[in-house]
Design a protein around this motif. Structure first.
Motif, short mmCIF file in Angstrom:
data_model
loop_
_atom_site.label_atom_id
_atom_site.label_comp_id
_atom_site.label_asym_id
_atom_site.label_seq_id
_atom_site.Cartn_x
_atom_site.Cartn_y
_atom_site.Cartn_z
N HIS A 274 0.83 -1.21 0.00
CA HIS A 274 0.00 0.00 0.00
C HIS A 274 0.86 1.26 0.00
O HIS A 274 0.56 2.24 -0.68
CB HIS A 274 -0.90 0.02 1.24
CG HIS A 274 -2.08 -0.90 1.17
ND1 HIS A 274 -3.02 -0.82 0.16
CD2 HIS A 274 -2.48 -1.91 1.98
CE1 HIS A 274 -3.96 -1.74 0.36
NE2 HIS A 274 -3.65 -2.41 1.45
N THR A 275 1.95 1.23 0.78
CA THR A 275 2.78 2.43 0.93
C THR A 275 3.54 2.76 -0.34
O THR A 275 3.58 3.92 -0.77
CB THR A 275 3.76 2.25 2.10
OG1 THR A 275 3.03 2.03 3.31
CG2 THR A 275 4.64 3.48 2.26
N ILE A 276 4.17 1.76 -0.96
CA ILE A 276 4.97 2.08 -2.15
C ILE A 276 4.12 2.58 -3.30
O ILE A 276 4.60 3.31 -4.16
CB ILE A 276 5.83 0.87 -2.59
CG1 ILE A 276 4.96 -0.32 -3.00
CG2 ILE A 276 6.82 0.48 -1.51
CD1 ILE A 276 5.75 -1.50 -3.56
N LYS A 277 2.84 2.23 -3.30
CA LYS A 277 1.93 2.72 -4.34
C LYS A 277 1.11 3.94 -3.90
O LYS A 277 0.27 4.43 -4.64
CB LYS A 277 0.99 1.59 -4.78
CG LYS A 277 1.70 0.48 -5.55
CD LYS A 277 0.73 -0.56 -6.05
CE LYS A 277 1.40 -1.57 -6.97
NZ LYS A 277 1.87 -0.98 -8.23
N ASN A 278 1.38 4.39 -2.68
CA ASN A 278 0.67 5.55 -2.12
C ASN A 278 -0.84 5.35 -2.10
O ASN A 278 -1.61 6.30 -2.33
CB ASN A 278 1.02 6.84 -2.87
CG ASN A 278 0.66 8.09 -2.08
OD1 ASN A 278 0.59 8.06 -0.85
ND2 ASN A 278 0.41 9.18 -2.77
N ASP A 279 -1.29 4.14 -1.81
CA ASP A 279 -2.72 3.85 -1.77
C ASP A 279 -3.43 4.65 -0.69
O ASP A 279 -4.62 4.95 -0.82
CB ASP A 279 -2.95 2.36 -1.53
CG ASP A 279 -2.62 1.50 -2.73
OD1 ASP A 279 -2.55 2.04 -3.84
OD2 ASP A 279 -2.40 0.28 -2.55
N TRP A 280 -2.74 4.95 0.39
CA TRP A 280 -3.36 5.66 1.51
C TRP A 280 -3.15 7.17 1.43
O TRP A 280 -3.66 7.92 2.26
CB TRP A 280 -2.82 5.13 2.84
CG TRP A 280 -3.18 3.70 3.08
CD1 TRP A 280 -4.33 3.07 2.72
CD2 TRP A 280 -2.38 2.70 3.75
NE1 TRP A 280 -4.31 1.75 3.12
CE2 TRP A 280 -3.12 1.51 3.75
CE3 TRP A 280 -1.13 2.72 4.35
CZ2 TRP A 280 -2.64 0.33 4.34
CZ3 TRP A 280 -0.65 1.55 4.92
CH2 TRP A 280 -1.40 0.38 4.92
N GLY A 281 -2.36 7.62 0.45
CA GLY A 281 -2.25 9.05 0.21
C GLY A 281 -1.24 9.82 1.05
O GLY A 281 -1.22 11.05 1.00
N PHE A 282 -0.37 9.13 1.80
CA PHE A 282 0.59 9.89 2.61
C PHE A 282 2.02 9.37 2.47
O PHE A 282 2.85 9.54 3.37
CB PHE A 282 0.18 9.92 4.09
CG PHE A 282 -0.19 8.59 4.69
CD1 PHE A 282 0.77 7.66 5.01
CD2 PHE A 282 -1.52 8.29 4.93
CE1 PHE A 282 0.42 6.44 5.57
CE2 PHE A 282 -1.89 7.07 5.49
CZ PHE A 282 -0.91 6.14 5.82
N THR A 283 2.34 8.76 1.35
CA THR A 283 3.71 8.32 1.11
C THR A 283 4.58 9.49 0.67
O THR A 283 4.17 10.30 -0.15
CB THR A 283 3.74 7.22 0.04
OG1 THR A 283 2.95 6.11 0.47
CG2 THR A 283 5.16 6.76 -0.23
N THR A 284 5.79 9.56 1.22
CA THR A 284 6.80 10.50 0.77
C THR A 284 7.94 9.71 0.14
O THR A 284 8.52 8.83 0.78
CB THR A 284 7.34 11.35 1.93
OG1 THR A 284 6.27 12.11 2.49
CG2 THR A 284 8.43 12.30 1.45
N TYR A 285 8.22 10.00 -1.11
CA TYR A 285 9.26 9.27 -1.85
C TYR A 285 10.59 10.02 -1.76
O TYR A 285 10.60 11.25 -1.62
CB TYR A 285 8.85 9.11 -3.31
CG TYR A 285 7.58 8.31 -3.52
CD1 TYR A 285 7.60 6.92 -3.45
CD2 TYR A 285 6.37 8.94 -3.78
CE1 TYR A 285 6.45 6.18 -3.64
CE2 TYR A 285 5.21 8.21 -3.98
CZ TYR A 285 5.26 6.83 -3.90
OH TYR A 285 4.11 6.10 -4.10
N PRO A 286 11.70 9.29 -1.85
CA PRO A 286 11.82 7.83 -1.95
C PRO A 286 11.53 7.17 -0.60
O PRO A 286 11.80 7.76 0.45
CB PRO A 286 13.28 7.62 -2.36
CG PRO A 286 13.99 8.80 -1.82
CD PRO A 286 13.03 9.95 -1.90
N VAL A 287 10.99 5.95 -0.64
CA VAL A 287 10.66 5.23 0.58
C VAL A 287 11.22 3.82 0.53
O VAL A 287 11.04 3.09 -0.45
CB VAL A 287 9.14 5.22 0.82
CG1 VAL A 287 8.38 4.56 -0.34
CG2 VAL A 287 8.80 4.54 2.14
#
Length: 407
Positions: free
Chosen positions: A103-116
């Motif tokens: 979920h995180t690597i695809k930003n499914d939840w909307g709060f990922t900051t890249y790079p991760v």
């Protein structure tokens, strides 16, 4: 070409405004303030750009990171902090692959900051300890789970519920002291001693790694909601990374366990290999009808959007439905079955450090591990694709140390 670089930044960063009044008098005060704000923002951007992930902290590290919403992971050089007085430095040996990572690597939840760099099911060997560390020594086998910091002073922290601290710092994708945390798809990590777990000697490091998330995620609600009374009936909705561990823990508590799944082909494995007592296919309306009102509690591990009504129908009077899955969209909650059956629906994420250690010790005592597929780091993108299709039995674990040693 723009002569004043800060004014160029202002034109991009600030909202548009009418520079001229109706009488065409230039608003010099507005211009001056705007340019000053833009210069400050410009200087901040330059400072941020100067801090590359590889040099912003003193200890070099190597991992695999996602850089955009494609979720594709690739080699990534970054840095870790120096070992402090209360820190434990760890060479990572294995790291489980959680659905949250996907979920995180695809930003499914909307709060990922890249790079991760994902990964919060970390097992490794202590390589260095700070002067204040008394519980761990170099060479110890240890684990790191979902969090690596909290405020340590709030009511929740004082009650060993660091996972509910409003300042919890997660193992990856969290802001932390001017940088961001990066997870266990990497060769090393530095963690405050409070958030490091002793790994029992009789737990295999690879198959034990997923317990640091999957294990505590199902163990914690079973303890808190009183779902441990021998002879009671537990339903496990979803047979994946969380669900298969829930079966094993439920049986260790002496519960009757029924698996509820959309996949009829999982029945034999659920019963013959994992030890479940019964199996319900959620699309079989006749069997669901026959099982209505027969289950005391259900732990819902499903990470996709799904109806709750059939699960509520399986519960007895005063039954409990506890959700630990994290679908990317809201679930519909029918109220009538809750009211009519005095039923309860709750949730849980994971557990505090004390409870996580108790869970590890419980699993060691009862020989509970995850069923895993061991992969190399360069197989992670294929593994993520398979995970998105639920094509894994039942947890991928990365052989981190051997993957990096061959580079």
């Amino acid at each position: 070409m723009c002569i004043d670089s800060t004014w160029c930044v202002a034109s991009l960063l600030l909202p548009s405004f009418n520079v001229y009044s109706h009488s065409h008098t230039f608003n010099t005060t507005l211009l001056s303030n705007t340019k000053q704000n833009a210069r400050t923002e410009y200087n901040n951007r330059i400072q941020e750009m100067a801090k590359s992930p590889e040099t912003e902290l003193p200890i070099k590290a190597l991992g695999w990171a996602a850089t955009d919403t494609s979720g594709i992971l690739s080699p990534f050089q970054f840095s870790r902090r120096e070992n402090g007085e209360d820190d434990v430095a760890i060479k990572i040996l294995f790291c489980g692959v959680c659905h949250s990572d996907l979920h995180t690597i695809k930003n499914d939840w909307g709060f990922t900051t890249y790079p991760v760099v994902p990964g919060h099911e970390i097992v490794g060997i202590v390589t260095k300890v700070g002067n204040n560390v008394k519980k761990f020594r170099v060479g110890d086998k240890v684990g790191v789970g979902v969090m690596v910091e909290s405020c340590q002073t709030c009511e929740n922290c004082q009650q060993d519920l660091e996972n509910h601290c409003p300042k919890t710092v997660y193992t990856y994708n969290s802001p932390y002291k001017g940088t961001r945390t990066q997870g266990g798809y990497s060769d090393s990590v530095v963690v405050h001693q409070r958030y490091v777990l002793q790994f029992p000697d009789n737990l295999p490091l690879d198959a034990g790694a997923p317990l640091l998330c999957a294990g505590i995620t199902v163990y914690s609600p079973m303890i808190y909601y009183g779902m441990t009374q021998p002879g009671k009936h537990l339903g496990v909705a979803g047979l994946g990374g969380l669900g298969h561990v829930a079966i094993k823990i439920g049986k260790a508590f002496g519960l009757k366990v029924t698996v509820i799944s959309t996949s009829p082909d999982k029945e034999r494995e659920a019963i013959d290999k994992l030890g479940a007592d019964a199996f319900l296919v959620s699309s079989d309306s006749e069997k669901l009808k026959a099982a209505r009102g027969t289950i005391d509690y259900i732990i819902d591990t499903i990470s996709a959007v799904h109806p709750l009504l059939p699960l509520l129908g399986l519960l007895k009077l005063n039954g409990k439905l506890i959700n630990v899955g994290l679908p990317s969209k809201p679930l519909e909650l029918p109220v009538f079955p809750l009211v009519g059956g005095r039923k309860f629906i709750g949730g849980s994420n994971f557990g505090g450090i004390k409870e996580t250690q108790e869970m590890l010790d419980f699993c060691a005592k009862h020989n509970i591990t995850a069923d895993i597929e061991l992969i190399r780091m360069d197989q992670i993108n294929t593994a993520m694709e398979r995970l998105s299709k639920a094509d894994v039995k039942y947890r991928f674990v990365i052989d981190v140390a051997n993957s990096f040693s061959s580079l």
